[in-house]
Design a protein around this motif. Structure first.
Motif, PDB file in Angstrom:
ATOM      1  N   SER A 177       4.075 -31.431   1.601  1.00  0.00           N
ATOM      2  CA  SER A 177       4.318 -29.892   1.929  1.00  0.00           C
ATOM      3  C   SER A 177       3.980 -29.916   3.411  1.00  0.00           C
ATOM      4  O   SER A 177       2.192 -30.198   3.776  1.00  0.00           O
ATOM      5  CB  SER A 177       3.499 -28.560   1.438  1.00  0.00           C
ATOM      6  OG  SER A 177       2.595 -27.720   2.116  1.00  0.00           O
ATOM      7  N   VAL A 206       8.325 -30.793   0.893  1.00  0.00           N
ATOM      8  CA  VAL A 206       9.174 -29.224   1.035  1.00  0.00           C
ATOM      9  C   VAL A 206       8.085 -28.370   1.660  1.00  0.00           C
ATOM     10  O   VAL A 206       6.813 -28.475   2.903  1.00  0.00           O
ATOM     11  CB  VAL A 206       8.093 -28.851  -0.548  1.00  0.00           C
ATOM     12  CG1 VAL A 206       8.827 -29.710  -1.521  1.00  0.00           C
ATOM     13  CG2 VAL A 206       7.032 -29.156  -0.711  1.00  0.00           C
ATOM     14  N   VAL A 211       6.963 -22.866  -3.747  1.00  0.00           N
ATOM     15  CA  VAL A 211       8.145 -23.153  -4.394  1.00  0.00           C
ATOM     16  C   VAL A 211       8.665 -23.249  -5.548  1.00  0.00           C
ATOM     17  O   VAL A 211       7.055 -23.379  -6.432  1.00  0.00           O
ATOM     18  CB  VAL A 211       7.495 -24.849  -3.658  1.00  0.00           C
ATOM     19  CG1 VAL A 211       9.474 -25.836  -4.430  1.00  0.00           C
ATOM     20  CG2 VAL A 211       7.370 -24.782  -2.779  1.00  0.00           C
ATOM     21  N   TRP A 214      11.517 -27.637  -8.292  1.00  0.00           N
ATOM     22  CA  TRP A 214      11.951 -29.016  -8.771  1.00  0.00           C
ATOM     23  C   TRP A 214      12.016 -29.792  -9.050  1.00  0.00           C
ATOM     24  O   TRP A 214      12.417 -31.155  -9.113  1.00  0.00           O
ATOM     25  CB  TRP A 214      10.099 -29.285  -8.857  1.00  0.00           C
ATOM     26  CG  TRP A 214       8.562 -28.456  -8.380  1.00  0.00           C
ATOM     27  CD1 TRP A 214       8.145 -26.784  -8.871  1.00  0.00           C
ATOM     28  CD2 TRP A 214       8.450 -28.803  -7.312  1.00  0.00           C
ATOM     29  NE1 TRP A 214       6.657 -27.163  -7.890  1.00  0.00           N
ATOM     30  CE2 TRP A 214       7.284 -27.838  -6.656  1.00  0.00           C
ATOM     31  CE3 TRP A 214       8.181 -29.889  -6.250  1.00  0.00           C
ATOM     32  CZ2 TRP A 214       5.926 -28.196  -5.641  1.00  0.00           C
ATOM     33  CZ3 TRP A 214       7.338 -30.175  -5.456  1.00  0.00           C
ATOM     34  CH2 TRP A 214       5.879 -29.044  -4.881  1.00  0.00           C
ATOM     35  N   GLN A 217      13.459 -32.658  -6.175  1.00  0.00           N
ATOM     36  CA  GLN A 217      12.090 -34.160  -7.075  1.00  0.00           C
ATOM     37  C   GLN A 217      12.158 -34.679  -8.109  1.00  0.00           C
ATOM     38  O   GLN A 217      12.261 -36.237  -8.144  1.00  0.00           O
ATOM     39  CB  GLN A 217      11.594 -33.304  -6.494  1.00  0.00           C
ATOM     40  CG  GLN A 217      10.631 -32.794  -4.679  1.00  0.00           C
ATOM     41  CD  GLN A 217      11.277 -31.125  -4.414  1.00  0.00           C
ATOM     42  OE1 GLN A 217      11.940 -30.388  -5.294  1.00  0.00           O
ATOM     43  NE2 GLN A 217      12.097 -31.737  -2.933  1.00  0.00           N
ATOM     44  N   ASP A 233       0.840 -31.156  -2.150  1.00  0.00           N
ATOM     45  CA  ASP A 233       1.111 -29.380  -2.545  1.00  0.00           C
ATOM     46  C   ASP A 233      -0.262 -28.947  -2.869  1.00  0.00           C
ATOM     47  O   ASP A 233      -0.021 -29.219  -4.336  1.00  0.00           O
ATOM     48  CB  ASP A 233       2.765 -28.702  -2.859  1.00  0.00           C
ATOM     49  CG  ASP A 233       2.707 -27.799  -2.852  1.00  0.00           C
ATOM     50  OD1 ASP A 233       1.908 -26.613  -2.574  1.00  0.00           O
ATOM     51  OD2 ASP A 233       3.938 -27.719  -2.660  1.00  0.00           O
ATOM     52  N   ASN A 238       2.243 -23.981  -7.360  1.00  0.00           N
ATOM     53  CA  ASN A 238       3.320 -24.873  -7.143  1.00  0.00           C
ATOM     54  C   ASN A 238       3.155 -25.837  -7.821  1.00  0.00           C
ATOM     55  O   ASN A 238       3.854 -26.356  -8.261  1.00  0.00           O
ATOM     56  CB  ASN A 238       3.725 -24.784  -5.069  1.00  0.00           C
ATOM     57  CG  ASN A 238       3.764 -24.031  -4.665  1.00  0.00           C
ATOM     58  OD1 ASN A 238       4.451 -23.013  -5.282  1.00  0.00           O
ATOM     59  ND2 ASN A 238       4.023 -24.553  -3.195  1.00  0.00           N
TER      60      ASN A 238
END
Length: 401
Positions: A177, A206, A211, A214, A217, A233, A238
């Motif tokens: 993150s 990210v 967020v 995903w 990713q 993160d 998240n």
């Protein structure tokens, strides 16, 4: 836990010696990290209530003043610190974490107010180590985060060697993150994993903040098919969304998630998807200790919620401050109390707390605060390593069977 009643000494210019004693608390009470802030406040308040119930400090009651740093925004942190430094009744300031850079350390040091932290130890070290004498009252209950960078590679090798989790390849996918804490850990992990022969994809960074999706990713992860995924993160919403989305079509990979699974909110959000996830902590309550079991009982009983490491950390911070006041004899002598904090050596629910004079961090390791490893199993957080503190054993995640 040890409480103390302290006789009031002679007055000086460092703080008020009349009326209630105010302890300032900087905490994210709203925003994406509000779950942490709530637990910080609960831990500190329990300790304050216990001390007040036994007569307070020299007959004076302690008042906890919690101020919101929102999402660790610099303007919110600066405004909160200014409010505390302008109040002569503030004897000390506590936090789990306030800003992302710990810039407030300088403000509180200039004001001569003791400041105890339980997070962002890398930033604390960077500030303090340049001139430790400039920060006589700033001390970090969180030890060095270097263990985050070295611990996972070592633990993976140990599990591979003893057959706990034989590695099918030496590929790791790292998500970071965009903040100093996560990026620092990512950099260290890349270095240490590569040194052990791992092929690294990432850090896939990210934005810091919320967020929701995903997919990008997870698509890349399926292409790489790594033995290990490390998501740095640390925001609970998240991290829970990542795991929930990953579990819809998982790879045969262990998942280490940075810090977030330690927060009770994580299992509420992720539900059964949380089972099997791994995390480690450079400081945490040690479940094998009777003191930890008792404090867990008290926190759960009072607040009807599962405590986290910040519940314990802030509870212990209040008592460390009270122990330093006992040595000095006057909570108003803030600079002397700050110096006394750095000389403490105390067994706590987190391990033995004593401080490195060069960095003002709590000493790490078996002779200090140990790095511990956890896995969520059937909705319960179990300490699985090191063995002497463990209350559970590693279980192969269901999605890898």
């Amino acid at each position: 836990m040890v409480s103390c009643t302290v006789p009031t000494g002679e007055s000086n210019d460092s703080g008020s010696t009349e009326g209630n004693i105010t302890l300032g608390l900087l905490a994210p009470l709203t925003g994406v990290a509000a779950a942490d802030g709530k637990l910080m406040e609960q831990g500190a308040q329990l300790a304050v209530d216990e001390i007040n119930a036994k007569g307070g400090i020299g007959g004076r009651k302690i008042e906890l003043k919690a101020l919101d740093v929102r999402d660790q925004k610099s303007d919110a942190v600066s405004a909160a610190v200014t409010q505390l430094t302008s109040n002569p009744n503030v004897a000390a300031v506590l936090t789990g974490y306030a800003s992302t850079t710990n810039f407030e350390i300088d403000q509180l040091a200039e004001a001569g107010i003791p400041y105890l932290l339980s997070g962002n130890s890398g930033q604390t070290k960077d500030i303090i180590a340049k001139n430790p004498d400039k920060y006589p009252g700033v001390w970090s209950l969180a030890p060095s985060y270097e263990g985050y960078s070295t611990g996972v590679p070592e633990q993976l090798d140990a599990w591979n060697s003893d057959g706990t989790f034989p590695l099918r390849n030496r590929k790791a996918y790292i998500i970071s993150s965009d903040n100093a804490y996560s990026n620092g850990i990512a950099s260290g992990l890349v270095t240490n994993l590569k040194a052990k022969g791992w092929e690294i994809t990432g850090p896939d960074t990210v934005p810091f903040g919320e967020v929701d999706d995903w997919t990008t990713q997870i698509t890349k992860i399926r292409q790489v098919d790594p033995a290990v995924i490390i998501n740095l993160d640390y925001l609970t919403a998240n991290a829970s969304k990542f795991l929930t989305q990953f579990r819809q079509n998982p790879t045969q990979s262990l998942v280490f998630s940075q810090y977030a699974p330690s927060v009770p909110e994580f299992t509420e959000l992720a539900g059964k998807n949380a089972d099997g996830v791994l995390y480690n902590l450079p400081f945490a309550p040690l479940p094998a200790l009777s003191e930890t079991k008792e404090l867990t009982r008290k926190l759960t009983g009072k607040y009807n919620t599962e405590p986290s490491l910040y519940s314990f950390g802030l509870y212990e911070q209040v008592y460390l401050w009270a122990d330093a006041v006992k040595q000095v004899g006057d909570p108003g002598k803030r600079e002397e109390v700050g110096a006394a904090l750095g000389k403490l050596d105390k067994q706590t629910t987190l391990g033995r707390v004593h401080f490195d004079p060069a960095t003002h961090l709590a000493v790490a390791g078996k002779d200090g605060i140990p790095m511990t490893y956890y896995q969520i199993q059937n909705g319960t957080r179990l300490n699985i390593a090191p063995q002497e503190f463990a209350d559970g054993k590693f279980q192969r995640p269901e999605w890898t069977k």
